[in-house]
Motif scaffolding. Structure first.
Motif, PDB file in Angstrom:
ATOM      1  N   ARG B 258      44.899  78.955 -42.073  1.00  0.00           N
ATOM      2  CA  ARG B 258      44.824  77.623 -41.437  1.00  0.00           C
ATOM      3  C   ARG B 258      45.898  77.549 -40.377  1.00  0.00           C
ATOM      4  NH1 ARG B 258      41.796  73.724 -44.171  1.00  0.00           N
ATOM      5  NH2 ARG B 258      41.446  74.284 -46.337  1.00  0.00           N
ATOM      6  N   PHE B 259      45.697  76.664 -39.416  1.00  0.00           N
ATOM      7  CA  PHE B 259      46.727  76.418 -38.412  1.00  0.00           C
ATOM      8  C   PHE B 259      47.745  75.421 -38.945  1.00  0.00           C
ATOM      9  CE2 PHE B 259      43.390  78.020 -35.662  1.00  0.00           C
ATOM     10  CZ  PHE B 259      44.094  78.757 -34.720  1.00  0.00           C
ATOM     11  N   SER B 260      48.976  75.522 -38.429  1.00  0.00           N
ATOM     12  CA  SER B 260      49.952  74.466 -38.653  1.00  0.00           C
ATOM     13  C   SER B 260      49.523  73.269 -37.800  1.00  0.00           C
ATOM     14  CB  SER B 260      51.353  74.946 -38.260  1.00  0.00           C
ATOM     15  OG  SER B 260      51.370  75.314 -36.887  1.00  0.00           O
ATOM     16  N   PRO B 261      49.985  72.059 -38.128  1.00  0.00           N
ATOM     17  CA  PRO B 261      49.502  70.878 -37.391  1.00  0.00           C
ATOM     18  C   PRO B 261      49.851  70.910 -35.895  1.00  0.00           C
ATOM     19  CG  PRO B 261      51.079  70.254 -39.118  1.00  0.00           C
ATOM     20  CD  PRO B 261      50.804  71.703 -39.285  1.00  0.00           C
ATOM     21  N   ASP B 262      50.896  71.652 -35.497  1.00  0.00           N
ATOM     22  CA  ASP B 262      51.190  71.763 -34.063  1.00  0.00           C
ATOM     23  C   ASP B 262      50.429  72.932 -33.418  1.00  0.00           C
ATOM     24  OD1 ASP B 262      52.511  74.002 -34.978  1.00  0.00           O
ATOM     25  OD2 ASP B 262      54.536  73.306 -34.457  1.00  0.00           O
ATOM     26  N   GLY B 263      49.685  73.666 -34.205  1.00  0.00           N
ATOM     27  CA  GLY B 263      48.867  74.748 -33.672  1.00  0.00           C
ATOM     28  C   GLY B 263      49.642  76.014 -33.341  1.00  0.00           C
ATOM     29  N   LYS B 264      50.953  76.025 -33.627  1.00  0.00           N
ATOM     30  CA  LYS B 264      51.771  77.170 -33.218  1.00  0.00           C
ATOM     31  C   LYS B 264      51.797  78.312 -34.222  1.00  0.00           C
ATOM     32  CE  LYS B 264      54.760  74.552 -30.155  1.00  0.00           C
ATOM     33  NZ  LYS B 264      55.964  73.718 -30.105  1.00  0.00           N
ATOM     34  N   LYS B 265      51.474  77.983 -35.458  1.00  0.00           N
ATOM     35  CA  LYS B 265      51.534  79.015 -36.506  1.00  0.00           C
ATOM     36  C   LYS B 265      50.215  79.102 -37.237  1.00  0.00           C
ATOM     37  CE  LYS B 265      56.391  78.634 -37.780  1.00  0.00           C
ATOM     38  NZ  LYS B 265      57.328  78.163 -38.802  1.00  0.00           N
ATOM     39  N   ASN B 275      48.969  91.245 -55.893  1.00  0.00           N
ATOM     40  CA  ASN B 275      49.711  89.993 -55.814  1.00  0.00           C
ATOM     41  C   ASN B 275      49.495  89.341 -54.454  1.00  0.00           C
ATOM     42  OD1 ASN B 275      51.609  87.916 -55.993  1.00  0.00           O
ATOM     43  ND2 ASN B 275      53.277  89.260 -55.326  1.00  0.00           N
ATOM     44  N   SER B 276      49.037  88.068 -54.458  1.00  0.00           N
ATOM     45  CA  SER B 276      48.829  87.350 -53.199  1.00  0.00           C
ATOM     46  C   SER B 276      49.944  86.335 -52.988  1.00  0.00           C
ATOM     47  CB  SER B 276      47.478  86.623 -53.218  1.00  0.00           C
ATOM     48  OG  SER B 276      46.430  87.551 -53.289  1.00  0.00           O
ATOM     49  N   ASP B 277      50.604  86.415 -51.838  1.00  0.00           N
ATOM     50  CA  ASP B 277      51.639  85.452 -51.488  1.00  0.00           C
ATOM     51  C   ASP B 277      51.300  84.768 -50.170  1.00  0.00           C
ATOM     52  OD1 ASP B 277      53.606  85.416 -53.555  1.00  0.00           O
ATOM     53  OD2 ASP B 277      54.138  87.480 -53.005  1.00  0.00           O
ATOM     54  N   ILE B 278      52.053  83.707 -49.880  1.00  0.00           N
ATOM     55  CA  ILE B 278      51.771  82.916 -48.672  1.00  0.00           C
ATOM     56  C   ILE B 278      52.735  83.287 -47.544  1.00  0.00           C
ATOM     57  CG2 ILE B 278      51.746  80.557 -47.736  1.00  0.00           C
ATOM     58  CD1 ILE B 278      50.679  79.738 -50.542  1.00  0.00           C
ATOM     59  N   TYR B 279      52.165  83.498 -46.373  1.00  0.00           N
ATOM     60  CA  TYR B 279      52.915  83.912 -45.195  1.00  0.00           C
ATOM     61  C   TYR B 279      52.565  83.003 -44.019  1.00  0.00           C
ATOM     62  CZ  TYR B 279      53.995  88.404 -47.422  1.00  0.00           C
ATOM     63  OH  TYR B 279      54.458  89.373 -48.264  1.00  0.00           O
ATOM     64  N   THR B 280      53.460  82.953 -43.037  1.00  0.00           N
ATOM     65  CA  THR B 280      53.095  82.331 -41.769  1.00  0.00           C
ATOM     66  C   THR B 280      53.328  83.341 -40.662  1.00  0.00           C
ATOM     67  OG1 THR B 280      55.329  81.465 -41.442  1.00  0.00           O
ATOM     68  CG2 THR B 280      53.716  79.963 -42.420  1.00  0.00           C
ATOM     69  N   MET B 281      52.573  83.199 -39.587  1.00  0.00           N
ATOM     70  CA  MET B 281      52.881  83.964 -38.392  1.00  0.00           C
ATOM     71  C   MET B 281      52.910  83.026 -37.205  1.00  0.00           C
ATOM     72  SD  MET B 281      51.270  87.305 -36.558  1.00  0.00           S
ATOM     73  CE  MET B 281      50.506  86.510 -35.176  1.00  0.00           C
ATOM     74  N   ASP B 282      54.011  83.096 -36.451  1.00  0.00           N
ATOM     75  CA  ASP B 282      54.149  82.310 -35.235  1.00  0.00           C
ATOM     76  C   ASP B 282      53.315  82.991 -34.149  1.00  0.00           C
ATOM     77  OD1 ASP B 282      56.475  80.286 -33.864  1.00  0.00           O
ATOM     78  OD2 ASP B 282      55.380  81.654 -32.541  1.00  0.00           O
ATOM     79  N   LEU B 283      52.409  82.236 -33.525  1.00  0.00           N
ATOM     80  CA  LEU B 283      51.452  82.873 -32.624  1.00  0.00           C
ATOM     81  C   LEU B 283      52.080  83.341 -31.313  1.00  0.00           C
ATOM     82  CD1 LEU B 283      48.300  80.667 -33.213  1.00  0.00           C
ATOM     83  CD2 LEU B 283      48.635  83.044 -33.886  1.00  0.00           C
TER      84      LEU B 283
END
Lengths: 157, 446
Positions: B258-265, B275-283
């Motif tokens: 999913r996108f972050s609300p500002d659309g940047k990540k 094992n599944s973990d949660i990650y973010t990537m800055d676009l």
């Protein structure tokens, strides 16, 4: 065919009863992993006597004694024929899609880990999860779901 | 994808301070929809309309599209146009309100179409309070004649906003997965359509399995999961240019984006060694951050509308449940404590509620709870349904269902549904093929 699937249903139910009879704690909901398919329908073979798949209980990635016996044969076969394999992890259709993708991955890795303890090199095993996307049995029944909760070992070379 | 050119600057005529006598209370299940008349629009100078333009039958199509939008919201009852006495131009210029009270209309919509010198379509609409006998809203919009549907949606939003006091959701799109073929060899394509089902287009060919598409805040980008070359990964697709790329360089399956609300990540799960973990990537910087480190399944992450929190589901307690944490991964708290399993949490754009899927005693529910886990409310029960997505005003949820199938998969199939937050107004959304994984865009004209 009919008698065979009836027998399979019976096996699943019989196992369920056996395990719940052993359970000492009162459980209102179904205990995790007590509904593993034990029949032979849908099973294919990597080689004579080497079944290609093992089955799992609902939301579980635990390997049963029977699954371990199957994987022991797979390990011997993989070693002797020097092949590489892909372990496909699958889930039934009764979970949310994203969770099922993770669950399929966990199941495939449970198998991969076990094969590695039997001396298969990590480099000759790949895993992939299909979640609930590739069922082998397509009706919506407890039997079909138990056949879909599986990992399948596929030759990759 | 074709670009739309619409000029929105154009609020005008009418400044008289006006509060309508009629008003819709959106917070309750509206059992008595507001009696509404939508007059046919009229063409001011038909000589300026080319034969091609006349064929579009815009004067009828625009009012019909507005009527359908309002009707589907469940808040408006559209009075049969056959009972309208006044001609569309009189209704628009100087309506006789008695003619409309006679057919029990409480509000009336009228409009005019003009083609200007630059061959643009100018649509003027007015909203009349029939009971109070006055105009309560007016707007003129310019666009190419081909984008008349968007004009009809923007007008619908304006009416919804005026009558409910909340922003609308008609000028929006739905991205979803179009499905075909037998259950064990399902072909899946990304598809996009207007909120009312028109303009359906396929964005992929079906050569590889695609899942869970979601819009960025401007609705120009989509993040989704694809099995391209049999490597399940999160992808980014620009729907204007058609360009596609893998998100990040992960040595394994990435999913649930999913996108972050500002659309940047992009926030997603990465599965490694079971094992599944949660990650973010800055676009823009491509910096990857790992937010959870628990040896359990952590997936289906969704940001709060202010970007400060993340909700996700995890089976760290032994079963699939919903959690909330700060957006840096700290302060993880379980919020679902009811009986059964909880998944696919998604934060309301209004910020107050989290919608989810609940699995309980073999049935599937779509529900909502506050972000502290209190006030759980189940909206609908079914054999299989999951993955709710919010309308941009946080009043409607769209999700998908799968039917129970018999021998060899017969009788199964998936479809899109919507339901109001009130639990009323459940509707099937028609799609050309079977459909799943719907996600709602924000308002296109913000």
């Amino acid at each position: 065919m009919l008698t065979k699937s009836l027998r399979n249903t019976f096996l699943v139910i019989a196992l369920g009863i056996f395990i719940s009879a052993c359970s000492t704690t009162a459980q209102k909901t179904q205990k995790k992993g007590d509904d593993v398919y034990t029949g032979t329908d849908t099973v294919k073979f990597l080689a004579t006597g080497v079944a290609d798949r093992v089955f799992f209980g609902t939301n579980s990635s635990r390997l049963t004694t029977a699954s371990k016996a199957t994987l022991d044969k797979q390990a011997d076969y993989i070693k002797s024929s020097k092949i590489s394999v892909v372990i496909e992890g699958h889930a039934d259709e009764r979970g949310t899609r994203e969770y099922n993708l993770a669950l399929g991955e966990r199941r495939a890795n449970a198998v991969s880990d076990y094969l590695m303890t039997k001396g298969i090199a990590k480099t000759s095993i790949k895993v992939i999860s299909y979640g609930k996307e590739r069922p082998v049995s397509t009706d919506s029944s407890a039997l079909a779901w138990s056949q879909n909760r599986r990992s399948v070992t596929v030759k990759s070379n | 994808m074709k670009k739309f050119c619409i000029s929105f600057f154009s609020i005008l005529f009418f400044t008289q301070a006006s509060f309508a006598l009629v008003k819709i209370d959106i917070t309750r299940g509206n059992l008595e929809p507001l009696p509404t008349a939508v007059s046919k629009f009229y063409i001011e100078d038909p000589s300026k309309f080319s034969e091609e333009l006349k064929k579009l039958n815009l004067e009828e199509k625009i009012s019909e599209t507005i009527s359908n939008n309002l009707k589907r919201s469940g808040l408006f009852f559209i009075i049969d146009p056959k009972s309208y006495i006044q001609s569309p131009n009189i209704a628009h210029v100087k309506p006789t309100f008695q003619d409309w009270t006679l057919i029990k209309a409480q509000i009336m919509v009228s409009g005019k179409l003009v083609i200007d010198e630059q061959k643009r379509l100018r649509v003027e609409f007015r909203l009349w309070d029939v009971v109070g006998g006055k105009e309560i809203e007016g707007l003129a919009l310019f666009a190419t004649p081909q984008s008349w549907r968007r004009i009809a949606h923007i007008i619908s939003d304006k009416i919804y906003e005026r009558m409910t006091g909340e922003s609308g959701y008609f000028d929006t799109r739905i991205i979803y997965v179009a499905e075909s073929g037998p259950k064990d060899q399902r072909v899946k394509k990304l598809a996009i359509m207007d909120q009312d089902g028109y303009g359906n287009k396929y964005l992929t060919l079906g050569n590889e399995l695609v899942l869970t598409p979601r819009f960025n805040p401007t609705a120009q980008m989509i993040t989704y999961m694809s099995y391209f070359k049999n490597l399940p990964r999160v992808y980014l697709l620009n729907i204007e240019t058609g360009s596609q790329e893998v998100v990040g360089d992960f040595p394994g399956m990435t999913f649930a984006p999913r996108f972050s609300p500002d659309g940047k990540k992009i926030i997603m799960s990465f599965a490694k060694d079971g094992n599944s973990d949660i990650y973010t990537m800055d676009l823009s910087s491509r910096v990857v951050e790992q937010l959870t480190t628990h040896p359990s399944i952590d997936t289906s992450p969704s940001y709060s509308s202010d970007g400060k929190y993340i909700t996700f589901n995890s089976d760290r307690s032994g079963s699939q449940q919903i959690y909330v944490m700060r957006s840096d991964g700290s302060n993880v708290k379980r919020i679902s404590f009811g009986e059964g399993l909880y998944g696919t949490p998604v934060w309301s754009p209004r910020g107050d509620l989290i919608a989810f899927t609940k699995i309980f005693k073999g049935n599937f529910y779509i529900g909502v709870m506050r972000s502290d886990g209190s006030g759980e409310r189940l909206l609908t029960e079914n054999f299989y349904q999951e993955a709710p997505s919010w309308s941009p005003n946080g009043r409607v949820l769209i999700f998908y269902r799968e039917k129970k199938s018999g021998k060899s998969g017969a009788g199964g199939g998936s479809s899109l549904w919507s339901i109001d937050l009130t639990g009323y107004n459940e509707r099937k959304i028609d799609t050309p093929t079977d459909a799943s994984d719907p996600a709602w865009s924000g308002l296109l004209s913000k």
